[in-house]
Design a protein around this motif. Structure first.
Motif, PDB file in Angstrom:
ATOM      1  N   ALA A 279      31.947  55.244   6.655  1.00  0.00           N
ATOM      2  CA  ALA A 279      30.864  55.644   7.555  1.00  0.00           C
ATOM      3  C   ALA A 279      31.338  55.754   9.002  1.00  0.00           C
ATOM      4  O   ALA A 279      30.765  56.513   9.797  1.00  0.00           O
ATOM      5  CB  ALA A 279      29.714  54.650   7.460  1.00  0.00           C
ATOM      6  N   ALA A 280      32.390  55.034   9.354  1.00  0.00           N
ATOM      7  CA  ALA A 280      32.920  55.107  10.721  1.00  0.00           C
ATOM      8  C   ALA A 280      33.524  56.472  11.021  1.00  0.00           C
ATOM      9  O   ALA A 280      33.677  56.852  12.187  1.00  0.00           O
ATOM     10  CB  ALA A 280      33.955  54.011  10.936  1.00  0.00           C
ATOM     11  N   ASN A 281      33.912  57.226   9.970  1.00  0.00           N
ATOM     12  CA  ASN A 281      34.352  58.611  10.101  1.00  0.00           C
ATOM     13  C   ASN A 281      35.495  58.762  11.107  1.00  0.00           C
ATOM     14  O   ASN A 281      35.481  59.620  11.995  1.00  0.00           O
ATOM     15  CB  ASN A 281      33.172  59.502  10.517  1.00  0.00           C
TER      16      ASN A 281
ATOM     17  N   ASN B 138      40.204  31.595   3.203  1.00  0.00           N
ATOM     18  CA  ASN B 138      39.272  31.971   2.137  1.00  0.00           C
ATOM     19  C   ASN B 138      38.236  32.984   2.619  1.00  0.00           C
ATOM     20  O   ASN B 138      37.129  33.043   2.115  1.00  0.00           O
ATOM     21  CB  ASN B 138      38.561  30.732   1.584  1.00  0.00           C
ATOM     22  N   ASP B 139      38.644  33.790   3.613  1.00  0.00           N
ATOM     23  CA  ASP B 139      37.721  34.769   4.205  1.00  0.00           C
ATOM     24  C   ASP B 139      38.462  36.084   4.432  1.00  0.00           C
ATOM     25  O   ASP B 139      39.269  36.214   5.359  1.00  0.00           O
ATOM     26  CB  ASP B 139      37.166  34.228   5.523  1.00  0.00           C
ATOM     27  N   PHE B 140      38.174  37.068   3.567  1.00  0.00           N
ATOM     28  CA  PHE B 140      38.865  38.351   3.600  1.00  0.00           C
ATOM     29  C   PHE B 140      37.847  39.480   3.632  1.00  0.00           C
ATOM     30  O   PHE B 140      36.771  39.386   3.034  1.00  0.00           O
ATOM     31  CB  PHE B 140      39.751  38.531   2.362  1.00  0.00           C
ATOM     32  N   VAL B 141      38.202  40.562   4.329  1.00  0.00           N
ATOM     33  CA  VAL B 141      37.362  41.758   4.372  1.00  0.00           C
ATOM     34  C   VAL B 141      38.205  42.922   3.867  1.00  0.00           C
ATOM     35  O   VAL B 141      39.252  43.240   4.437  1.00  0.00           O
ATOM     36  CB  VAL B 141      36.859  42.052   5.796  1.00  0.00           C
ATOM     37  N   LEU B 142      37.755  43.554   2.795  1.00  0.00           N
ATOM     38  CA  LEU B 142      38.517  44.635   2.156  1.00  0.00           C
ATOM     39  C   LEU B 142      38.186  45.974   2.804  1.00  0.00           C
ATOM     40  O   LEU B 142      37.039  46.401   2.816  1.00  0.00           O
ATOM     41  CB  LEU B 142      38.191  44.678   0.663  1.00  0.00           C
ATOM     42  N   PHE B 143      39.224  46.662   3.324  1.00  0.00           N
ATOM     43  CA  PHE B 143      39.055  47.977   3.946  1.00  0.00           C
ATOM     44  C   PHE B 143      39.306  49.121   2.970  1.00  0.00           C
ATOM     45  O   PHE B 143      38.705  50.190   3.081  1.00  0.00           O
ATOM     46  CB  PHE B 143      40.016  48.142   5.125  1.00  0.00           C
ATOM     47  N   GLY B 144      40.231  48.936   2.049  1.00  0.00           N
ATOM     48  CA  GLY B 144      40.582  50.008   1.135  1.00  0.00           C
ATOM     49  C   GLY B 144      41.401  49.504  -0.028  1.00  0.00           C
ATOM     50  O   GLY B 144      42.063  48.463   0.066  1.00  0.00           O
ATOM     51  N   LYS B 145      41.364  50.248  -1.132  1.00  0.00           N
ATOM     52  CA  LYS B 145      42.124  49.876  -2.323  1.00  0.00           C
ATOM     53  C   LYS B 145      42.531  51.149  -3.057  1.00  0.00           C
ATOM     54  O   LYS B 145      42.037  52.245  -2.768  1.00  0.00           O
ATOM     55  CB  LYS B 145      41.286  48.995  -3.242  1.00  0.00           C
ATOM     56  N   SER B 146      43.414  51.009  -4.027  1.00  0.00           N
ATOM     57  CA  SER B 146      43.843  52.172  -4.806  1.00  0.00           C
ATOM     58  C   SER B 146      42.741  52.609  -5.757  1.00  0.00           C
ATOM     59  O   SER B 146      42.107  51.784  -6.422  1.00  0.00           O
ATOM     60  CB  SER B 146      45.109  51.844  -5.594  1.00  0.00           C
TER      61      SER B 146
ATOM     62  N   TYR C  82      40.128  51.341  12.861  1.00  0.00           N
ATOM     63  CA  TYR C  82      38.815  50.786  12.535  1.00  0.00           C
ATOM     64  C   TYR C  82      38.655  49.393  13.149  1.00  0.00           C
ATOM     65  O   TYR C  82      37.598  49.064  13.699  1.00  0.00           O
ATOM     66  CB  TYR C  82      38.626  50.721  11.027  1.00  0.00           C
ATOM     67  N   CYS C  83      39.695  48.591  13.049  1.00  0.00           N
ATOM     68  CA  CYS C  83      39.646  47.235  13.625  1.00  0.00           C
ATOM     69  C   CYS C  83      39.465  47.285  15.134  1.00  0.00           C
ATOM     70  O   CYS C  83      38.685  46.502  15.711  1.00  0.00           O
ATOM     71  CB  CYS C  83      40.913  46.464  13.273  1.00  0.00           C
ATOM     72  N   GLU C  84      40.157  48.202  15.783  1.00  0.00           N
ATOM     73  CA  GLU C  84      40.022  48.317  17.240  1.00  0.00           C
ATOM     74  C   GLU C  84      38.630  48.814  17.614  1.00  0.00           C
ATOM     75  O   GLU C  84      38.012  48.306  18.561  1.00  0.00           O
ATOM     76  CB  GLU C  84      41.097  49.254  17.782  1.00  0.00           C
ATOM     77  N   LYS C  85      38.137  49.778  16.877  1.00  0.00           N
ATOM     78  CA  LYS C  85      36.816  50.340  17.177  1.00  0.00           C
ATOM     79  C   LYS C  85      35.725  49.282  17.054  1.00  0.00           C
ATOM     80  O   LYS C  85      34.731  49.300  17.809  1.00  0.00           O
ATOM     81  CB  LYS C  85      36.524  51.497  16.229  1.00  0.00           C
ATOM     82  N   ASN C  86      35.892  48.351  16.141  1.00  0.00           N
ATOM     83  CA  ASN C  86      34.876  47.339  15.886  1.00  0.00           C
ATOM     84  C   ASN C  86      35.253  45.960  16.437  1.00  0.00           C
ATOM     85  O   ASN C  86      34.620  44.957  16.087  1.00  0.00           O
ATOM     86  CB  ASN C  86      34.609  47.246  14.388  1.00  0.00           C
ATOM     87  N   ASN C  87      36.283  45.925  17.301  1.00  0.00           N
ATOM     88  CA  ASN C  87      36.703  44.678  17.954  1.00  0.00           C
ATOM     89  C   ASN C  87      36.988  43.556  16.949  1.00  0.00           C
ATOM     90  O   ASN C  87      36.659  42.386  17.194  1.00  0.00           O
ATOM     91  CB  ASN C  87      35.630  44.216  18.957  1.00  0.00           C
ATOM     92  N   LEU C  88      37.601  43.915  15.845  1.00  0.00           N
ATOM     93  CA  LEU C  88      37.936  42.918  14.827  1.00  0.00           C
ATOM     94  C   LEU C  88      39.264  42.234  15.120  1.00  0.00           C
ATOM     95  O   LEU C  88      39.524  41.144  14.610  1.00  0.00           O
ATOM     96  CB  LEU C  88      37.989  43.583  13.451  1.00  0.00           C
ATOM     97  N   ILE C  89      40.090  42.895  15.916  1.00  0.00           N
ATOM     98  CA  ILE C  89      41.381  42.344  16.316  1.00  0.00           C
ATOM     99  C   ILE C  89      41.482  42.424  17.836  1.00  0.00           C
ATOM    100  O   ILE C  89      41.299  43.501  18.415  1.00  0.00           O
ATOM    101  CB  ILE C  89      42.560  43.120  15.684  1.00  0.00           C
ATOM    102  N   SER C  90      41.786  41.306  18.472  1.00  0.00           N
ATOM    103  CA  SER C  90      41.931  41.317  19.925  1.00  0.00           C
ATOM    104  C   SER C  90      43.277  41.929  20.303  1.00  0.00           C
ATOM    105  O   SER C  90      44.230  41.902  19.513  1.00  0.00           O
ATOM    106  CB  SER C  90      41.830  39.897  20.481  1.00  0.00           C
TER     107      SER C  90
END
Length: 417
Positions: free
Chosen positions: A395-397, A176-184, A300-308
């Protein structure tokens, strides 16, 4: 029928109190899942051992093909006609009765309002009649989580959800915990493939007359002898985010198609000789666009250490995930970045009751969102997924170059560059 009598007595039932026994998870827990978010009536029964005991699916695809897309009023009536049969069939295959079910999971959002209402009303009817807990399910969360029924997928992982109604990239942190990165920003990929198939008049070819537009495009593309004949400019190349846009690709295809129809002086239902090559071109463009945005999400996930590093996993789900060329395109990008790529079996990529029952089971395991009652006001056709992180991604560009894929259309859906 009892359910149709119930529909006329909803207000009376709504004020009647009943006791709903406490529910705890065990290996013997039985969950009934009900899915009616769009045009298919799906039901399934699973147990606490993650076993699928029985399922049913009443597809409306053949009927809606005649309308050139889903007709909400027709979908509503067919759900009403099929819901009792679908539930009874799933229970019969599972060798279970409604009274042996421990909880009822049902899609409450998002989707077609009139379709969602049928499933929710029937779930409420069963819940009240048999004093069973009810578990509301977010349709997109169910798509994102169902792969866990088939693979060992610890949290977190990334999901690319592609279908006829949705296109999104998200981080799945928990059930029940999701983070949205992009959508159509406009059309979904499945919607576009269906529309271009209709414009190319693929249904006039007997082999494609009874399949969805997206499937027809995939089948025709496999017959292409010159897949590089039609080139498409990829959308949003200068936008450093993970959003998608497919309407421009649709418009570009129509322009190319009109040009060829004029060249060949075609009239009425006549089809251009290069139709297979045009299907290959649009399919490749959709795949490249999806791959390009997915690549940025991984970065983006790697840059922000969201995925090991040891947990690099991406799930591709939704109806368009059944397209082998598109899936292999995403897999190619992931392989290059050290990610493992997964997709559920084809029958649970499209809308189905299995994913709803599975999501219900996961919620019961975690004792999350188990209700004794469910209000019809909770039916939400526009519900977003998770926490919106789109602005942070922008913003991460992060700069990434689109990978141009050479098109090899064969039965294995292989992709090379």
């Amino acid at each position: 029928m009892l359910f149709h009598k119930y529909l006329r007595r909803t207000t009376i039932y709504a004020v009647q109190a009943y006791s709903c026994r406490a529910l705890t998870y065990s290996k013997n827990t039985i969950i009934l899942g009900i899915e009616t978010s769009c045009d298919d009536t799906g039901c399934a029964v699973i147990d606490g051992k993650n076993s699928l005991l029985g399922e049913s699916l009443y597809s409306q695809n053949a009927i809606h093909i005649r309308f050139g897309g889903v007709n909400p009023l027709v979908a509503h009536e067919l759900h009403r006609e099929n819901i009792e049969k679908a539930v009874a069939e799933a229970l019969n295959k599972a060798n279970k009765t409604s009274n042996e079910v421990d909880a009822i999971a049902v899609t409450t959002k998002p989707g077609l309002l009139v379709s969602l209402q049928v499933g929710v009303k029937y779930a409420r009817y069963l819940s009240k009649k048999y004093s069973k807990p009810i578990v509301p399910i977010h349709h997109m969360e169910a798509h994102a989580l169902v792969a866990r029924m088939y693979y060992d997928l610890p949290f977190p992982y990334i999901v690319l959800l592609i279908s006829g109604g949705h296109c999104l990239l998200a981080l799945v942190k928990d059930i029940n915990d999701f983070v949205l990165f992009g959508k159509s920003l406009d059309n979904a990929p499945g919607e576009v493939l269906d529309k271009v198939a209709r414009r190319m008049k693929l249904k006039n070819i007997s082999e494609y007359s009874k399949v969805s537009g997206g499937r027809a495009v995939e089948m025709a593309a496999q017959l292409s002898t010159n897949p590089g004949l039609f080139e498409f400019t990829l959308p949003l190349l200068r936008h450093r985010d993970c959003n998608f846009s497919f309407s421009g690709l649709k418009d570009a295809l129509v322009r190319k198609l009109i040009k060829k129809e004029h060249e060949h002086n075609l009239k009425g239902d006549e089809i251009i000789p290069e139709v297979n090559d045009l299907c290959a071109g649009i399919q490749c463009a959709v795949a490249e666009h999806l791959a390009h945005r997915t690549q940025r999400a991984l970065m983006y996930c790697e840059k922000n250490n969201l995925i090991s590093p040891e947990n690099r996993r991406l799930v591709v789900s939704g109806g368009v995930a059944c397209n082998n060329f598109i899936f292999e395109s995403i897999k190619f990008i992931c392989n290059n970045m050290g990610y493992n790529t997964y997709r559920p079996p084809a029958n649970v990529c499209t809308d189905n009751g299995v994913m709803i029952a599975w999501n219900g089971l996961e919620k019961v395991r975690k004792q999350c969102d188990i209700r004794s009652e469910l209000s019809m006001q909770e039916v939400d056709p526009e519900a977003p997924l998770g926490i919106n992180c789109i602005n942070e991604v922008t913003a991460a560009n992060i700069q990434t170059k689109a990978t141009r894929l050479k098109r090899l259309y064969n039965n294995m859906g292989k992709v090379t560059t």
